[in-house]
Motif scaffolding. Sequence first.
Motif, short mmCIF file in Angstrom:
data_model
loop_
_atom_site.label_atom_id
_atom_site.label_comp_id
_atom_site.label_asym_id
_atom_site.label_seq_id
_atom_site.Cartn_x
_atom_site.Cartn_y
_atom_site.Cartn_z
N VAL A 257 13.43 -4.96 3.62
CA VAL A 257 12.10 -5.28 4.14
C VAL A 257 11.18 -5.69 2.99
CG1 VAL A 257 10.04 -4.28 5.24
CG2 VAL A 257 12.30 -3.86 6.21
N SER A 258 11.22 -4.96 1.88
CA SER A 258 10.40 -5.27 0.71
C SER A 258 10.77 -6.63 0.13
CB SER A 258 10.56 -4.20 -0.37
OG SER A 258 10.15 -2.94 0.12
N ASP A 259 12.07 -6.90 -0.01
CA ASP A 259 12.52 -8.18 -0.55
C ASP A 259 12.12 -9.35 0.34
OD1 ASP A 259 13.65 -6.87 -2.69
OD2 ASP A 259 15.71 -7.02 -1.96
N LEU A 260 12.26 -9.18 1.65
CA LEU A 260 11.88 -10.25 2.57
C LEU A 260 10.39 -10.58 2.43
CD1 LEU A 260 13.85 -9.25 5.77
CD2 LEU A 260 14.10 -11.39 4.51
N LYS A 261 9.56 -9.58 2.31
CA LYS A 261 8.12 -9.80 2.21
C LYS A 261 7.74 -10.40 0.84
CE LYS A 261 3.79 -9.54 3.34
NZ LYS A 261 3.23 -10.49 4.27
N ARG A 262 8.25 -9.82 -0.23
CA ARG A 262 7.84 -10.26 -1.57
C ARG A 262 8.46 -11.59 -1.98
NH1 ARG A 262 8.77 -4.75 -4.66
NH2 ARG A 262 10.82 -5.43 -4.07
N GLN A 263 9.76 -11.74 -1.77
CA GLN A 263 10.46 -12.92 -2.27
C GLN A 263 10.44 -14.10 -1.32
OE1 GLN A 263 14.31 -11.57 -3.50
NE2 GLN A 263 13.45 -10.04 -4.88
N ARG A 264 10.60 -13.84 -0.01
CA ARG A 264 10.70 -14.94 0.95
C ARG A 264 9.42 -15.12 1.77
NH1 ARG A 264 16.22 -16.28 2.81
NH2 ARG A 264 15.18 -18.25 3.12
N ARG A 265 8.47 -14.17 1.66
CA ARG A 265 7.22 -14.19 2.42
C ARG A 265 7.49 -14.21 3.94
NH1 ARG A 265 5.44 -18.56 -1.24
NH2 ARG A 265 5.51 -19.76 0.67
N VAL A 266 8.49 -13.41 4.34
CA VAL A 266 8.83 -13.24 5.75
C VAL A 266 8.19 -11.94 6.22
CG1 VAL A 266 10.72 -12.79 7.38
CG2 VAL A 266 11.00 -14.51 5.58
N ALA A 267 7.45 -12.01 7.32
CA ALA A 267 6.84 -10.81 7.89
C ALA A 267 7.88 -10.09 8.74
CB ALA A 267 5.64 -11.19 8.74
N VAL A 268 7.85 -8.78 8.72
CA VAL A 268 8.79 -7.96 9.47
C VAL A 268 8.00 -6.95 10.30
CG1 VAL A 268 10.68 -6.29 9.27
CG2 VAL A 268 10.54 -8.18 7.66
N ILE A 269 8.43 -6.74 11.54
CA ILE A 269 7.91 -5.64 12.35
C ILE A 269 9.10 -4.77 12.70
CG2 ILE A 269 6.75 -4.91 14.47
CD1 ILE A 269 5.38 -7.61 14.56
N ILE A 270 9.01 -3.49 12.38
CA ILE A 270 10.14 -2.59 12.58
C ILE A 270 9.64 -1.23 13.07
CG2 ILE A 270 10.13 -1.86 10.16
CD1 ILE A 270 13.19 -1.74 10.32
N PRO A 271 10.32 -0.63 14.04
CA PRO A 271 9.94 0.72 14.46
C PRO A 271 10.51 1.74 13.48
CG PRO A 271 11.75 -0.06 15.81
CD PRO A 271 11.39 -1.18 14.87
N LEU A 272 9.76 2.77 13.22
CA LEU A 272 10.24 3.83 12.34
C LEU A 272 10.89 4.93 13.17
CD1 LEU A 272 7.27 4.18 9.84
CD2 LEU A 272 9.34 2.79 9.62
N LYS A 273 11.80 5.65 12.55
CA LYS A 273 12.43 6.79 13.22
C LYS A 273 11.44 7.95 13.27
CE LYS A 273 17.16 5.57 12.24
NZ LYS A 273 18.46 5.99 11.72
N ALA A 274 11.55 8.77 14.29
CA ALA A 274 10.60 9.85 14.53
C ALA A 274 10.58 10.87 13.39
CB ALA A 274 10.92 10.55 15.85
N ASN A 275 11.70 11.06 12.69
CA ASN A 275 11.75 12.09 11.66
C ASN A 275 11.32 11.60 10.27
OD1 ASN A 275 13.94 10.47 11.09
ND2 ASN A 275 15.43 12.14 11.01
N MET A 276 10.88 10.36 10.16
CA MET A 276 10.45 9.84 8.86
C MET A 276 9.05 10.34 8.51
SD MET A 276 11.75 5.90 9.08
CE MET A 276 11.10 5.49 7.46
N ARG A 277 8.82 10.56 7.22
CA ARG A 277 7.50 11.01 6.77
C ARG A 277 6.42 9.98 7.11
NH1 ARG A 277 7.78 12.50 0.74
NH2 ARG A 277 5.57 12.78 1.10
#
Length: 158
Positions: A32-52
Motif C-alpha cells: 500500500v505504501s509503495d503504491l501510494k509513494r512510487q506509483r501515486r495509486v490511491a488505495v481503499i482497504i478495510p482494516l481487520k477488527a483486531n488491528m491497532r
Amino acid sequence: MTLCRPLWAVAPVGRAGALLLEDRGLRDGVTVSDLKRQRRVAVIIPLKANMRATQEARQMAEMAHKWPAHPARAAQRIALVHGVEPRWAECEVPLNACVIRFWNKKKKRTDHIVLVPTARELNAPWIVRHYEERPEIEQDDAQMKSGGWQLKKRSATR
C-alpha cells in the motif's frame, strides 16, 4: 499480496491517479505504501477488527461524536478521522479512516467497519460509495471468467 508486489511495480493499470479497492485479505502495508509513494495509486482497504489502527480509529470517531448518515444505508452512520497511520506499523503513508457504525444483528450489538484510503483528500461519503463498488466488480470479473459474458459473441449484460 506480498507475492503480487513485483507485479504492482510494473502493472500498466497501476498508473498515477488510479484507485485500487482492496480486500481485507490483501492487506499489506508495505505494498500500500509503495503504491501510494512510487506509483501515486490511491488505495481503499478495510482494516481487520483486531488491528491497532482499527481500534484507534473507532475510539477517535466515538470521541468526536460526529456521525453523519451513510449515503446509501439509512441505518448506518459514518465518521472520518485523521492520522491513524502510526497504529499500522507496516504502512508508511498518511492515512485517514472512514468508520462505519452499524447494528450487527448476529452479535446483537453496535459494530464497526474501518476503511482507510491513502488519498487523504477523500471525504467519508465518497469513500463508502466507491468501496461499495467492489462486490459488483468481483461479480463482473467472475462472470467474465466463467464465460457468462460470451465475449466472442459480443453479448451485453443486463
